[in-house]
Enzyme design. Structure first.
Site, PDB file in Angstrom:
ATOM      1  CD  GLU A  17      68.342  45.897  -7.299  1.00 47.89           C
ATOM      2  OE1 GLU A  17      67.328  45.552  -7.621  1.00 47.89           O
ATOM      3  OE2 GLU A  17      68.493  47.082  -6.926  1.00 47.89           O
ATOM      4  CG  ASP A  33      68.031  52.407  -9.553  1.00 42.07           C
ATOM      5  OD1 ASP A  33      67.542  52.369 -10.341  1.00 42.07           O
ATOM      6  OD2 ASP A  33      67.775  51.745  -8.138  1.00 42.07           O
ATOM      7  CD  GLU A  74      62.621  52.842  -7.535  1.00 47.60           C
ATOM      8  OE1 GLU A  74      62.678  52.329  -8.799  1.00 47.60           O
ATOM      9  OE2 GLU A  74      63.046  52.020  -6.606  1.00 47.60           O
TER      10      GLU A  74
HETATM   11  O1  GCW Z   1      65.240  51.009  -8.851  1.00 50.25           O
HETATM   12  C1  GCW Z   1      65.542  49.553  -8.674  1.00 50.25           C
HETATM   13  C2  GCW Z   1      64.198  49.228  -7.855  1.00 50.25           C
HETATM   14  C3  GCW Z   1      63.756  47.851  -7.787  1.00 50.25           C
HETATM   15  C4  GCW Z   1      63.731  47.412  -9.227  1.00 50.25           C
HETATM   16  C5  GCW Z   1      65.203  47.268  -9.709  1.00 50.25           C
HETATM   17  C6  GCW Z   1      65.582  47.200 -11.188  1.00 50.25           C
HETATM   18  C7  GCW Z   1      62.640  45.492 -10.510  1.00 50.25           C
HETATM   19  O2  GCW Z   1      63.922  49.935  -6.589  1.00 50.25           O
HETATM   20  O3  GCW Z   1      62.594  47.889  -7.430  1.00 50.25           O
HETATM   21  O4  GCW Z   1      63.502  45.918  -9.271  1.00 50.25           O
HETATM   22  O5  GCW Z   1      65.855  48.901  -9.794  1.00 50.25           O
HETATM   23  O6  GCW Z   1      65.714  47.938 -12.073  1.00 50.25           O
HETATM   24  O7  GCW Z   1      65.898  45.938 -11.525  1.00 50.25           O
END
Ligand code: GCW
Length: 681
Positions: free
Chosen positions: A292, A371, A399
């Site tokens: 990311e 995720d 989240e």
């Molecule tokens: O779930 C996603 C999140 C990001 C997060 C990423 C990760 C810390 O939306 O905010 O960043 O995973 O796990 O690295």
């Protein structure tokens, strides 16, 4: 039982919990930083009418002793004698606890074991229901998993990406404010105490997205980190930092961060040495690299082994570890490209590297391949790396599961993951496989706390933090057993509501699943914020998260025969099961297959009718929870009651929105009416 920061919710360690020790004569035979903490705990617990001594004279009612500091076993009697015998062969975190109702003894090999034994005693007394009687018990306990870690996603300043705590739903960071470590560290000590009480032994204190300002934790910020590490040390918890792979560049020290460049190697060695000087028991680094947008070894044409082993080499002389995250995927995907599948990414990147990482590298693998959705299969990478230390990463912060507005107790989900039958043919569970893999394997989780007075925003979300620690210690515990403890400790004055509170929590994950994305397909959430429905929110996005609904059907074909091949990443028995419609479990059907709306589930119901029914039922259950909670007014403390009431009202609204958007969407796509003729908009 040290005094808590005033006005802060004590969670599961309220004053009633230590009542069992009030006025008692206790003896503590051990030495070290954890013992010092334990002594303070005991002094506060026994109060002015009790004593905390350092030997066996005066017939102490409770003895906590390191085995090697006790006299020869033959000279001992009663619980101490029995505990000494039982403690034989224990590792540094285990303990034997024997109580005969009149007196009790905790014997361990190391001081951490004594601390864990102490909290076990408090738990036992609370769950036994007689707050001031010493429990009768005879147990030996050791953690099943060596690594039981918490990751904070705390930014050093609020101006950073997504606020002060990334994906935090309980206020700001308790660690950092305005670019610095907070000056008043009592809250950090309270947190350390909460974590230790459920057996957590490691913490990383800053966000894995390491913004440039946070890189300074390695330099000017180090004295403050050292002070925080001292606090955690007293609770048997080692401190880690998340680091930016490009740190030497970000700090302007070097023109490159290439892991194979000698100057970079030397730079990290120097950093590790400086840290070690300030923090002799420093845990090590957590790294999100080439994920990311974070920098990493790919930027220099190197691979994950080069990157992880670079940092591991720097930390090795001091016994530190590198947690290298495997959350690596293409976040700039073209939705037109049906051949790329985000679910495959972690396994595609890492499985072939098994066996090439240094001994002090730990791969950190998210529990599912995507995720932290409400329903995912277990990550095939977690099963594949048999020759590499592994921790499986969970997300306590909600989240994608309601953000601590919606009640969603995740213990059943985590328990399912940890109990996953690794081969698919009976044998090891995932938890056993992790335990067997190495003494540097285990679990970690993203915390759900912030500086809200009740820590977690939603009072009942405290159970997720509590439960993660308890499951990490003993994955064989059932969610109900854990919630039994949590309710008894958290609401000691509401014994009559015990069952109600347990049930409320237990059913909440499946309720949440019912009204959100169906049958494992995931991702029907509002982009970026991830709260509330947006059925097509991620459908044409670069993030690789699609449901492919059209007028005929929906779901992602991840079979080997006709799809992305993801199913083939599993051990054979599971690969076969997921590959075929006849054997794929209903709850994951749309994760693995694209099916027509009239496809029949194993339950006999069609997919479309299942969607309609579960969404109506899920939203209805939320209303029932809200009404139930309303009826509890005056029967719990006002602050907790009001907090949960306010959240449940919002959850009712959210569930209604989910229900109506999802059902309407699929009715419009499919044109198939609800068999029960309910209103669809
Ligand atoms: O779930 C996603 C999140 C990001 C997060 C990423 C990760 C810390 O939306 O905010 O960043 O995973 O796990 O690295």
């Amino acid at each position: 039982a040290r005094p808590l920061t005033p006005t802060i919710d004590p969670c599961w360690l309220g004053p009633a919990v230590t009542a069992v020790l009030r006025g008692r004569h206790v003896s503590l035979l051990a030495a070290g930083p954890v013992t010092d903490t334990l002594r303070q705990e005991l002094e506060a617990a026994v109060g002015p009418a009790g004593t905390v001594g350092g030997d066996l004279t005066g017939e102490p009612v409770l003895v906590l002793a390191r085995r090697d500091l006790l006299p020869d076993a033959t000279t001992l009697t009663g619980p101490v004698r029995r505990a000494v015998d039982a403690a034989h062969g224990l590792g540094g975190e285990g303990f034997a606890l024997v109580g005969d109702g009149r007196s009790a003894a905790i014997v361990a090999t190391g001081e951490r074991g004594l601390l864990y034994g102490y909290f076990h005693l408090l738990r036992s007394a609370a769950t036994a229901g007689s707050a001031d009687a010493l429990p009768t018990l005879d147990v030996v306990r050791e953690p099943a998993l060596a690594i039981r870690m918490i990751n904070q996603w705390d930014n050093t300043s609020a101006g950073d990406h997504l606020g002060s705590v990334e994906r935090g739903y309980a206020g700001d960071s308790i660690f950092f404010r305005d670019g610095r470590m907070v000056a008043d560290r009592r809250r950090i000590a309270d947190y350390a105490r909460l974590l230790a009480s459920v057996g957590i032994n490691a913490v990383s204190i800053n966000n894995v997205n390491v913004h440039p300002a946070a890189v300074r934790l390695l330099t000017d910020g180090l004295p403050d980190v050292a002070d925080v590490a001292r606090i955690f040390r007293g609770f048997g918890i080692s401190t880690y930092l998340s680091v930016n792979f490009a740190s030497p560049l970000v700090l302007g020290d070097l023109p490159t961060a290439d892991p194979c460049d000698a100057s970079v190697v030397a730079w990290w060695a120097g950093v590790a040495e400086r840290i070690h000087r300030e923090i002799p028991d420093f845990g090590g680094f957590v790294v999100k690299a080439n994920s990311e947008g974070q920098p990493g070894p790919f930027d220099y044409g190197r691979d994950h082994v080069d990157g992880a082993n670079l940092l591991a080499g720097a930390l090795a002389p001091f016994g530190g570890r590198v947690f290298w995250r495997c959350f690596v995927y293409d976040h700039r995907q073209d939705w037109r490209d049906r051949s790329t599948d985000r679910a495959r990414a972690a396994h595609d990147h890492f499985a072939a590297l098994d066996g090439r990482f240094a001994d002090n590298v730990v791969l950190q693998v998210k529990c599912g391949p995507m995720d932290f959705q409400v329903r995912e299969p277990v990550s095939p990478l977690a099963l594949a790396m048999t020759r590499t230390n592994t921790v499986v990463e969970f997300q306590i912060t909600q989240e994608y599961t309601g953000q601590q507005i919606d009640l969603c107790c995740l213990l059943p989900q985590w328990q399912e993951f940890l109990a996953f039958d690794v081969s698919g043919e009976g044998g090891d569970t995932l938890a056993c496989a992790l335990a067997r893999r190495s003494a540097s394997s285990g679990v970690c989780a993203v915390s759900n706390i912030g500086d809200d007075a009740n820590w977690t925003g939603h009072k009942l979300a405290q159970a997720n933090l509590y439960g993660f620690g308890r499951l990490a210690w003993d994955p064989a515990l059932s969610p109900r057993e854990i919630l039994d403890e949590w309710v008894a400790l958290t609401f000691p004055d509401a014994a009559d509501l015990h069952e109600t509170l347990v049930e409320l929590q237990l059913g909440s994950w499946s309720t949440y699943e019912m009204y959100t994305a169906p049958l494992g397909v995931g991702w029907m959430v509002t982009p970026h914020t991830h709260y509330g429905p947006a059925v097509d929110g991620y459908e044409y996005s670069k993030w690789g998260t699609y449901h492919f609904a059209d007028r005929d059907g929906l779901g992602v074909d991840r079979s080997v025969a006709t799809g992305t091949g993801f199913a083939g990443q599993y051990p054979t028995a599971w690969a076969q099961r997921y590959e075929h419609l006849e054997t794929c479990p209903d709850e994951l059907l749309l994760f693995f297959h694209h099916v027509p709306y009239l496809h029949r589930l194993h339950t006999g119901e069609t997919v479309i009718q299942h969607i309609y029914d579960t969404h109506v039922e899920g939203a209805r259950r939320v209303v029932t929870m809200r009404d139930l909670w309303r009826s509890l007014e005056g029967r719990l403390d006002d602050v907790s009651w009001t907090n949960v009431m306010e959240r449940l009202e919002r959850q009712v609204g959210s569930a209604r929105e989910w229900r109506d958007q999802v059902n309407t969407y699929f009715f419009r796509k499919s044109g198939i009416p609800d068999r029960h003729g309910r209103v669809i908009h």
